[in-house]
Scaffold this active site. Structure first.
Site, short mmCIF file in Angstrom:
data_model
loop_
_atom_site.label_atom_id
_atom_site.label_comp_id
_atom_site.label_asym_id
_atom_site.label_seq_id
_atom_site.Cartn_x
_atom_site.Cartn_y
_atom_site.Cartn_z
N GLU A 11 0.79 -1.15 -0.21
CA GLU A 11 0.03 0.02 0.06
C GLU A 11 0.89 1.37 -0.04
OE1 GLU A 11 -3.80 -1.92 2.18
OE2 GLU A 11 -2.42 -0.79 3.20
N ASP A 198 -13.18 -6.35 -1.56
CA ASP A 198 -13.92 -7.71 -1.29
C ASP A 198 -15.28 -7.35 -0.57
OD1 ASP A 198 -11.52 -7.80 1.25
OD2 ASP A 198 -13.59 -8.24 1.93
#
Ligand code: ADE
Length: 230
Positions: A11, A198
């Site tokens: 990230e 998700d």
């Protein structure tokens, strides 16, 4: 000074590559990269996963780097049928969903004896992050709303339904509320920016690796566009 926290190396790796690093300091086994990015003074750091790592990291940014803005980017599981994998959620406020002192009469998520239920994001930063995302990632939708955090990767419809019912949040992750909690105590402006990887249900562990990369690309584009606005 702007502090940028990502939980995982993936990230923060791209942002670190793009920044002009002036100094790397280590505190609490975390590497704080100080320098400039998009013309702004920034410190970029990987906190590690979970609320304790994130909280420690945010407090070090406050104490050692005197940050006046805290940005947390990363990925999250959607808690709202309208929010799809790949979309972006900008926090309005954050709640620690696994804080439970209900036995004493506190609502679920309330940190006992604190004067707030949720930890707010900064209104100006929210506006700027929304504008930055709409411009940088026109192919995805931008949502604003509550984000909940807990030391739990949510991957069951049952747990998801409880979060939806209890908190009316847009997505769930594992660090944002700890960072917003630190920001609240230190009176620092913060915003949590999460790309959806998700749906926090029984398919979460399958979807997560597939969509993680794309979600991170969106986050990076958003940060690049957001920094010049701050
Ligand atoms: N980060 C990304 N997806 C998540 C999920 N389903 N639960 C917690 N953190 C997440």
């Amino acid at each position: 000074m702007i502090g940028i926290i990502g939980a995982m190396e993936e990230e923060v790796a791209v942002l670190k590559q793009e920044m002009n690093i002036q100094e790397v300091c280590e505190y609490a086994s975390m590497q704080f990269c100080k320098g400039t990015l998009c013309g702004k003074q920034v410190v970029i750091v990987r906190s590690g996963i979970g609320k304790v790592n994130a909280g420690i990291c945010a407090q070090i940014l406050a104490d050692k780097f005197a940050v006046d803005v805290l940005i947390n980017t990363g990925i999250a599981g959607s808690l709202d049928a309208a929010i799809d994998i790949g979309d972006m959620v900008i926090s309005t406020d954050l709640v620690e969903h696994d804080m439970d002192a209900t036995i004493f009469g506190d609502p679920l998520g309330q940190v006992p004896r604190m004067d707030t239920f949720s930890f707010p994001a900064d209104a100006e930063l929210i506006k700027k992050a929304v504008a930055a995302n709409e411009e940088a990632n026109p192919d995805i939708k931008t949502f604003t709303g509550r984000i909940v955090s807990g030391d739990q990767f949510v991957s069951s419809s049952e747990v998801k339904e409880k979060l939806v019912k209890n908190f009316q949040a847009k997505c769930t992750e594992m660090e944002g509320a700890a960072i917003a909690h630190v920001a609240y105590l230190n009176k620092i402006s913060c915003v949590i920016i999460r790309a959806i990887s998700d749906k926090a249900d029984n398919s979460a562990t399958m979807d997560y690796p597939t969509f993680e990369k794309r979600a991170i690309e969106h986050s990076v584009r958003l940060v690049r566009n957001l920094l010049p606005r701050i």
